[in-house]
Design an enzyme around this catalytic site. Sequence first.
Site, short mmCIF file in Angstrom:
data_model
loop_
_atom_site.label_atom_id
_atom_site.label_comp_id
_atom_site.label_asym_id
_atom_site.label_seq_id
_atom_site.Cartn_x
_atom_site.Cartn_y
_atom_site.Cartn_z
N LYS A 174 0.65 -1.20 0.06
CA LYS A 174 -0.15 0.03 -0.22
C LYS A 174 0.87 1.12 0.11
CE LYS A 174 -4.57 1.31 2.12
NZ LYS A 174 -5.26 0.94 3.53
O1 G3P Z 1 -7.93 1.76 5.15
C1 G3P Z 1 -8.17 3.17 4.94
C2 G3P Z 1 -9.51 3.71 5.08
O2 G3P Z 1 -10.46 2.65 4.77
C3 G3P Z 1 -9.60 4.59 6.54
O3 G3P Z 1 -11.04 4.56 6.87
O4 G3P Z 1 -12.65 5.29 8.63
O5 G3P Z 1 -10.19 6.12 8.95
O6 G3P Z 1 -11.73 7.13 7.13
P1 G3P Z 1 -11.26 5.73 7.87
#
Ligand code: G3P
Length: 218
Positions: free
Chosen positions: A87
């Site tokens: 990633k």
């Molecule tokens: O893995 C990246 C992403 O899904 C992060 O989600 O909820 O932290 O905006 P969030």
Amino acid sequence: MKFFIDTANLKQIEEAQALGVLDGVTTNPSLMAKEGIKGEKNIKQHYINICNIVDGDVSAEVISTDFEGMIREGEELAALHSQIVVKVPIIKDGVKAIKYFSDKKIRTNCTLVFSAGQALLAAKAGATYVSPFIGRLDDNSTDGVQLIEQIVQMYNYYEFETQVLAASIRHTMHIIKCMEAGADVATCPLDAILGLLNHPLTDIGLAKFLADYKKVNG
Ligand code: G3P
């Protein structure tokens, strides 16, 4: 549409895997920190543990922001397990790193994508997945699902092979909207996946079936 779970919590990954519908896992440094996983050795072992639970792709994020650092880290991560996808953030050196990994047949997930322009660069560089963060866009009064639609349309039109991985999904309706928009993958928290099961008519119907069975069978 593939389902990934967006967590580094092994119990939740096991629960989603046991459901039989899981296609992979995404993690990020915040999710790893949330589980208290620290130190290079422990972090790498945790990725291997995740790979041993699931059958599909497991995204492991680099923390370097320079090209050389990303290459070193990404190659080490990719060597951990055949299921690892590296990633990489959508920054200048990240684009160069994605191109490098793509030429070396190392799969990548281009992360922190918030615009169609960023998604275009990720695809041009040969990313395996692109991760638009829809919840964080919604948090900023911008329609995250609309970005998914825009990227899906662009990739279809130009026949890019990069898969659209809708990330930062916060709830079940996000999953439905991403499906309608044509996302290839939705990476979700476990409760959003389980939320797909919910319908009051299912609960009412099941209770009635069981009560009627009991009436005649005791
Ligand atoms: O893995 C990246 C992403 O899904 C992060 O989600 O909820 O932290 O905006 P969030």
